[in-house]
Design an enzyme around this catalytic site. Sequence first.
Site, PDB file in Angstrom:
ATOM      1  N   ASP A  19       0.912  -1.127   0.018  1.00 53.73           N
ATOM      2  CA  ASP A  19       0.087  -0.012   0.075  1.00 53.73           C
ATOM      3  C   ASP A  19       0.896   1.108   0.012  1.00 53.73           C
ATOM      4  O   ASP A  19       0.591   2.091  -0.826  1.00 53.73           O
ATOM      5  CB  ASP A  19      -0.895   0.055   1.136  1.00 53.73           C
ATOM      6  CG  ASP A  19      -2.070   0.808   0.994  1.00 53.73           C
ATOM      7  OD1 ASP A  19      -2.851   0.938   2.146  1.00 53.73           O
ATOM      8  OD2 ASP A  19      -2.468   1.368   0.049  1.00 53.73           O
ATOM      9  N   VAL A  72       1.796  -7.622   6.980  1.00 54.59           N
ATOM     10  CA  VAL A  72       1.180  -6.837   8.248  1.00 54.59           C
ATOM     11  C   VAL A  72       0.027  -7.882   8.427  1.00 54.59           C
ATOM     12  O   VAL A  72      -0.078  -8.036   9.727  1.00 54.59           O
ATOM     13  CB  VAL A  72       0.712  -5.781   7.792  1.00 54.59           C
ATOM     14  CG1 VAL A  72      -0.218  -4.978   8.888  1.00 54.59           C
ATOM     15  CG2 VAL A  72       1.955  -4.548   7.544  1.00 54.59           C
TER      16      VAL A  72
HETATM   17  N1  APR Z   1       5.938  -5.463  -3.994  1.00 54.98           N
HETATM   18  C1  APR Z   1       5.544  -6.563  -3.940  1.00 54.98           C
HETATM   19  N2  APR Z   1       5.540  -7.113  -2.693  1.00 54.98           N
HETATM   20  C2  APR Z   1       5.459  -6.526  -1.741  1.00 54.98           C
HETATM   21  C3  APR Z   1       5.936  -5.125  -1.723  1.00 54.98           C
HETATM   22  C4  APR Z   1       6.059  -4.539  -3.005  1.00 54.98           C
HETATM   23  N3  APR Z   1       6.488  -3.390  -3.156  1.00 54.98           N
HETATM   24  N4  APR Z   1       6.207  -4.635  -0.416  1.00 54.98           N
HETATM   25  C5  APR Z   1       5.819  -5.592   0.523  1.00 54.98           C
HETATM   26  N5  APR Z   1       5.348  -6.767  -0.381  1.00 54.98           N
HETATM   27  C6  APR Z   1       4.932  -7.970   0.297  1.00 54.98           C
HETATM   28  C7  APR Z   1       5.038  -8.382   1.475  1.00 54.98           C
HETATM   29  O1  APR Z   1       6.237  -9.012   1.719  1.00 54.98           O
HETATM   30  C8  APR Z   1       4.153  -9.612   1.776  1.00 54.98           C
HETATM   31  O2  APR Z   1       4.339 -10.681   1.348  1.00 54.98           O
HETATM   32  O3  APR Z   1       3.477  -8.144  -0.040  1.00 54.98           O
HETATM   33  C9  APR Z   1       2.784  -8.908   0.662  1.00 54.98           C
HETATM   34  C10 APR Z   1       1.636  -8.193   1.511  1.00 54.98           C
HETATM   35  O4  APR Z   1       2.171  -7.663   2.556  1.00 54.98           O
HETATM   36  P1  APR Z   1       1.481  -6.166   2.982  1.00 54.98           P
HETATM   37  O5  APR Z   1       1.878  -4.933   1.990  1.00 54.98           O
HETATM   38  O6  APR Z   1       1.979  -5.888   4.418  1.00 54.98           O
HETATM   39  O7  APR Z   1      -0.007  -6.355   2.741  1.00 54.98           O
HETATM   40  P2  APR Z   1      -1.087  -7.110   3.844  1.00 54.98           P
HETATM   41  O8  APR Z   1      -0.494  -8.347   4.585  1.00 54.98           O
HETATM   42  O9  APR Z   1      -2.236  -7.577   2.903  1.00 54.98           O
HETATM   43  O10 APR Z   1      -1.393  -5.988   5.076  1.00 54.98           O
HETATM   44  C11 APR Z   1      -2.243  -5.002   4.489  1.00 54.98           C
HETATM   45  O11 APR Z   1      -0.773  -3.329   5.559  1.00 54.98           O
HETATM   46  O12 APR Z   1       0.340  -1.666   4.457  1.00 54.98           O
HETATM   47  C12 APR Z   1      -0.851  -1.937   5.251  1.00 54.98           C
HETATM   48  O13 APR Z   1      -2.580  -0.544   4.408  1.00 54.98           O
HETATM   49  C13 APR Z   1      -1.989  -1.980   4.566  1.00 54.98           C
HETATM   50  O14 APR Z   1      -3.367  -2.319   6.382  1.00 54.98           O
HETATM   51  C14 APR Z   1      -2.826  -2.840   4.983  1.00 54.98           C
HETATM   52  C15 APR Z   1      -2.126  -3.791   5.569  1.00 54.98           C
END
Ligand code: APR
Length: 171
Positions: A31, A122
């Site tokens: 995000d 997360v």
């Molecule tokens: N590109 C691809 N994958 C990524 C990237 C990126 N730039 N950054 C992180 N990831 C991976 C993480 O390593 C994980 O495997 O994406 C996957 C999802 O991680 P998150 O981004 O933390 O998403 P999620 O687990 O669905 O949690 C969502 O986190 O960032 C906040 O606003 C968001 O509250 C929401 C929560």
Amino acid sequence: MEAVRGDITEQHVDAVVNAANSSLLGGGGVDGAIHRKGGPEILSECRDLRAAHLGKGLPTGQAVATTAGRLPARWVIHTVGPVWSATEDRSALLASCYSESLRVAAGLGAETVAFPAISTGVFGWPIEDGARIAVETVGAAETAVAYVRFVLFDEPALTAFTAALEQPGRA
Ligand code: APR
């Protein structure tokens, strides 16, 4: 379908899927990267969506589209994954993130879509199970989307998705 190591913000596809939260107002991880690199247009359209018909936020498992701003894609499809629970099986909600994102993508005319590993950061979903749900859901979807790329940020995630794709009957 394929799984690659990379950054979701650098994918040259029609639609990039964002692992958002229900506020649609940004966060960390995917995000944060999408809003940071995509620029303010994305957030502006998210705010419009909130104001228009998502007063209480985007429910878990649903998906909405905005511009991709400065990203090398045409759209960002924001979806809200379930937070992992050891006591409640939320698999159907996670599957819905993938199927609803494909439905929105097809509705836009997107032919190529890049997904991150939704909920596995997360939100704490175990990567192997997250990969299984992703690959099974996308593999079973009746969709006009011609090509799906899972974009994984680290080796364990890539390994999990590659293994899931190698299961019998997977494309
Ligand atoms: N590109 C691809 N994958 C990524 C990237 C990126 N730039 N950054 C992180 N990831 C991976 C993480 O390593 C994980 O495997 O994406 C996957 C999802 O991680 P998150 O981004 O933390 O998403 P999620 O687990 O669905 O949690 C969502 O986190 O960032 C906040 O606003 C968001 O509250 C929401 C929560």
